[in-house]
Design a protein around this motif. Sequence first.
Motif, PDB file in Angstrom:
ATOM      1  N   LEU A 283       0.778  -0.874   0.096  1.00 38.73           N
ATOM      2  CA  LEU A 283      -0.055   0.286   0.062  1.00 38.73           C
ATOM      3  C   LEU A 283       0.804   1.648  -0.009  1.00 38.73           C
ATOM      4  N   ILE A 284       2.078   0.629   1.006  1.00 36.16           N
ATOM      5  CA  ILE A 284       2.816   2.353   0.832  1.00 36.16           C
ATOM      6  C   ILE A 284       3.422   2.611  -0.618  1.00 36.16           C
ATOM      7  N   VAL A 285       3.821   2.081  -1.214  1.00 38.58           N
ATOM      8  CA  VAL A 285       4.655   1.623  -3.334  1.00 38.58           C
ATOM      9  C   VAL A 285       3.242   2.229  -3.388  1.00 38.58           C
ATOM     10  N   ILE A 286       2.487   1.621  -3.818  1.00 33.49           N
ATOM     11  CA  ILE A 286       1.029   1.746  -4.630  1.00 33.49           C
ATOM     12  C   ILE A 286       0.979   3.848  -4.236  1.00 33.49           C
ATOM     13  N   TRP A 287       0.373   3.985  -3.110  1.00 38.96           N
ATOM     14  CA  TRP A 287       0.428   5.330  -2.169  1.00 38.96           C
ATOM     15  C   TRP A 287       1.074   5.808  -3.418  1.00 38.96           C
TER      16      TRP A 287
ATOM     17  N   LEU B  27      -5.569  10.473 -12.818  1.00 36.12           N
ATOM     18  CA  LEU B  27      -6.496  10.147 -11.787  1.00 36.12           C
ATOM     19  C   LEU B  27      -6.819   8.433 -12.054  1.00 36.12           C
ATOM     20  N   LEU B  28      -6.417   7.856 -13.111  1.00 40.30           N
ATOM     21  CA  LEU B  28      -6.203   6.200 -13.380  1.00 40.30           C
ATOM     22  C   LEU B  28      -5.755   5.578 -12.423  1.00 40.30           C
TER      23      LEU B  28
ATOM     24  N   VAL C  46      -6.997   3.005  -4.962  1.00 48.38           N
ATOM     25  CA  VAL C  46      -8.260   2.951  -4.624  1.00 48.38           C
ATOM     26  C   VAL C  46      -8.541   1.729  -4.770  1.00 48.38           C
ATOM     27  N   ILE C  47      -8.784   0.998  -6.138  1.00 45.17           N
ATOM     28  CA  ILE C  47      -9.831  -0.458  -5.535  1.00 45.17           C
ATOM     29  C   ILE C  47      -8.270  -1.326  -4.991  1.00 45.17           C
ATOM     30  N   ILE C  48      -6.815  -0.983  -4.963  1.00 42.76           N
ATOM     31  CA  ILE C  48      -6.436  -1.896  -4.774  1.00 42.76           C
ATOM     32  C   ILE C  48      -5.709  -2.138  -3.212  1.00 42.76           C
ATOM     33  N   THR C  49      -6.279  -0.826  -2.484  1.00 43.51           N
ATOM     34  CA  THR C  49      -6.600  -0.631  -1.641  1.00 43.51           C
ATOM     35  C   THR C  49      -7.649  -0.961  -0.565  1.00 43.51           C
TER      36      THR C  49
ATOM     37  N   LEU D 194      -9.515   3.254   6.356  1.00 47.39           N
ATOM     38  CA  LEU D 194     -10.451   3.203   4.676  1.00 47.39           C
ATOM     39  C   LEU D 194     -11.844   4.259   4.854  1.00 47.39           C
ATOM     40  N   THR D 195     -12.138   4.740   5.807  1.00 46.67           N
ATOM     41  CA  THR D 195     -12.717   6.451   5.697  1.00 46.67           C
ATOM     42  C   THR D 195     -12.464   7.304   5.466  1.00 46.67           C
ATOM     43  N   PHE D 196     -11.211   7.492   5.402  1.00 48.30           N
ATOM     44  CA  PHE D 196     -10.591   8.532   5.263  1.00 48.30           C
ATOM     45  C   PHE D 196     -10.052   9.109   4.030  1.00 48.30           C
ATOM     46  N   LEU D 197      -9.864   7.424   3.712  1.00 47.48           N
ATOM     47  CA  LEU D 197      -9.399   7.326   2.212  1.00 47.48           C
ATOM     48  C   LEU D 197     -10.382   7.221   1.346  1.00 47.48           C
ATOM     49  N   CYS D 198     -11.803   7.158   1.879  1.00 44.69           N
ATOM     50  CA  CYS D 198     -12.626   6.772   0.849  1.00 44.69           C
ATOM     51  C   CYS D 198     -12.978   8.337   0.400  1.00 44.69           C
TER      52      CYS D 198
END
Length: 114
Positions: free
Chosen positions: A11-15, A37-38, A44-47, A80-84
């Motif tokens: 997750l850290i690497v992806i973000w 944007l993509l 977000v989907i991976i997270t 998860l709430t913060f990311l959404c």
Amino acid sequence: MASLGTGVIILIVIWVITLASLTLFTFAQSSVKYIGLLSLVIAVIITLVLTLLPRGEINRAAESIQAPSSTAGLARILILTFLCVTFLVGLLLVFCHEVLPPVYALPVRKRFVR
């Protein structure tokens, strides 16, 4: 001190990659600006997949011994709430700045001024 698991490192690497692509491609003049944007949507989907999937086998006997109220998943739910929420705010800002055309003010007619 707790060590980081594989999913957290992923997750850290992806973000980090997502934030870098958003920074690089946001102000591009061509259709390349949608790569950021993509990458945000993919991140977000991976997270969501990594946070909502169970981490392993759950021992039912160990659960019955523990207290009925456990706060083990509270941190995951808050993240998860913060990311959404930030994702929805980001989509709203992208919609406002990219999709809606700007409306410019017109000069006031000075009809009664001599």
